[in-house]
Enzyme design. Sequence first.
Site, PDB file in Angstrom:
ATOM      1  CG  HIS A 169       3.772  -4.034  -5.148  1.00  0.00           C
ATOM      2  ND1 HIS A 169       2.816  -4.231  -4.256  1.00  0.00           N
ATOM      3  CD2 HIS A 169       2.887  -4.658  -6.328  1.00  0.00           C
ATOM      4  CE1 HIS A 169       1.415  -4.296  -4.872  1.00  0.00           C
ATOM      5  NE2 HIS A 169       1.711  -4.567  -5.956  1.00  0.00           N
ATOM      6  CG  HIS A 210       2.157  -6.269  -0.162  1.00  0.00           C
ATOM      7  ND1 HIS A 210       2.196  -5.866  -1.548  1.00  0.00           N
ATOM      8  CD2 HIS A 210       1.705  -7.641  -0.180  1.00  0.00           C
ATOM      9  CE1 HIS A 210       1.538  -7.094  -2.125  1.00  0.00           C
ATOM     10  NE2 HIS A 210       1.283  -7.995  -1.123  1.00  0.00           N
ATOM     11  CG  ASN A 247      -1.277  -7.913  -5.219  1.00  0.00           C
ATOM     12  OD1 ASN A 247      -1.499  -9.040  -5.153  1.00  0.00           O
ATOM     13  ND2 ASN A 247      -1.841  -7.184  -4.298  1.00  0.00           N
ATOM     14  CD  GLU A 292       0.238  -3.167   2.608  1.00  0.00           C
ATOM     15  OE1 GLU A 292       1.353  -2.821   2.418  1.00  0.00           O
ATOM     16  OE2 GLU A 292      -0.414  -3.644   1.529  1.00  0.00           O
ATOM     17  CG  ASP A 309       7.708   0.216  -5.143  1.00  0.00           C
ATOM     18  OD1 ASP A 309       6.969  -0.649  -4.924  1.00  0.00           O
ATOM     19  OD2 ASP A 309       7.047   1.246  -4.965  1.00  0.00           O
ATOM     20  CD  GLU A 310       4.452  -2.508  -1.866  1.00  0.00           C
ATOM     21  OE1 GLU A 310       4.329  -3.544  -1.270  1.00  0.00           O
ATOM     22  OE2 GLU A 310       4.061  -1.845  -1.949  1.00  0.00           O
TER      23      GLU A 310
END
Length: 476
Positions: A123, A224, A184, A306, A125-126
Amino acid sequence: MELCSLRFAFVLALLLYPCFAAARGGDRRPISLLGQMDDEGWMLSRHLLEDQPLITDEMVSGYMSNSELEMAIKEFGRRCSNISRVYSIGKSVNSVPLWVMEISDKPGKDEAAPSFKFIGNVHGDEPVGRELLIRLANWLCDNYMKDSLAMMIVKHVHLHILPTMNPDGFALRRRGNANNVDLNRDFPDQFYPLNDRLESRQPETRAIMNWVKERRFTASASLHGGALVANYPWDGSQDTRKEYVACPDDKTFRYMANVYSHSHYNMSLSKEFEGGITNGAFWYPIYGGMQDWNYIHGGCFELTLEISDVKWPKSIELPILWEYNRLSMLNLVASLLKAGIHGRILSSQGGHPLPAAVKVEGIDYTVFATRTLGDYHRLLAPRESYEVVASMPGFQSKRTRVVVEDEVTSLDFILIPEGEDSVKQDEILNNYICSCGGKDKLELVEFLRGTHFEIYLFIFIVVVFLFYLLKRKKMF
């Protein structure tokens, strides 16, 4: 009547509102799924309606741009050329190359060793993952001659690192790629067949799919941000409810997730996730995820990690996040050598490699040996006993029981073509197949078998004949 109209308009507005999530993000499921509640009253796709903070120039400061990341990858390749190679698996929508760093003592060469891949920045923004992965590569380069764990990984695993899968999204400071698609949610899905439209697949997704089919990875992880937990399959559920949906290798996945969580500074101390791990569908279901596709279609055991509560933390926090995750990343890769069985499958006629199937009784999942070397790598939770079966059409199946401990477990198979004298062959093969200090006697069997045996028999006869002539000459 007017009140009912207002309620209808409000619900409709909620359903059509752009969806985002704090950790696992947006959703590409049918609209009818978005408004369902679980038993506790939470939205099925948790956090989907949360507003996301604007990513400011101050937040971006200190992170490598796409061009800077490319230079860092190529510099790593030059500096560590003895244990690495750099290659591209394709390009993004905006034609940014997707660079991979392979780390091994034999980079680019085909050998009977397991492969692991890390993928960051799925992603846009990650971005923490892309920063940590370039640090991981450089740490291995600097320490593989000093640190035993680093040396184990370099010598016995082929590690592939893709720091960014979504460079366009990073440049745009948003979750999706340049086409604003959540990568994803773009993979074929077992529960959501509408996601199987190949013509709509994004170039980044196609690049990953081709890469996995070509390389035959044993395991992998994607990094992530937005939470602190190790997530494992299945990610979706048949009825779209929030519930624990176990895949066939649930025990092995929980083992892998615990390796990461308990090696982390504080992930296992989570108050939200017991032990710092979670089943994806039990957290909240998603569809079109990369994790499930890897396991189903790639024979690859993948975790979704994460690694940061904040999606885009300030760059001054990156050294701390690196230290918190470094040992977890290393131990997860090293677990390939400790969890499961590894070996080769060969034919009794000539010792040729066989792309045979390997199954474990009681687990509905199959891995296959490679065509080139006949090597297979079957991950299994340690401290268990398993009955393993190797089979291939035209050959007699072989089965054996093995106890997997916290160390390398070698198990080779030599399959006999149907119709041979199996009793006699078994007596010969059993004298040579064993695991002795991690080194099998299978090499001796290969050496003495087939064309090698004929060549050395001919040389032996020639030497004996020459010796006879020399002795006869001395007599006269």
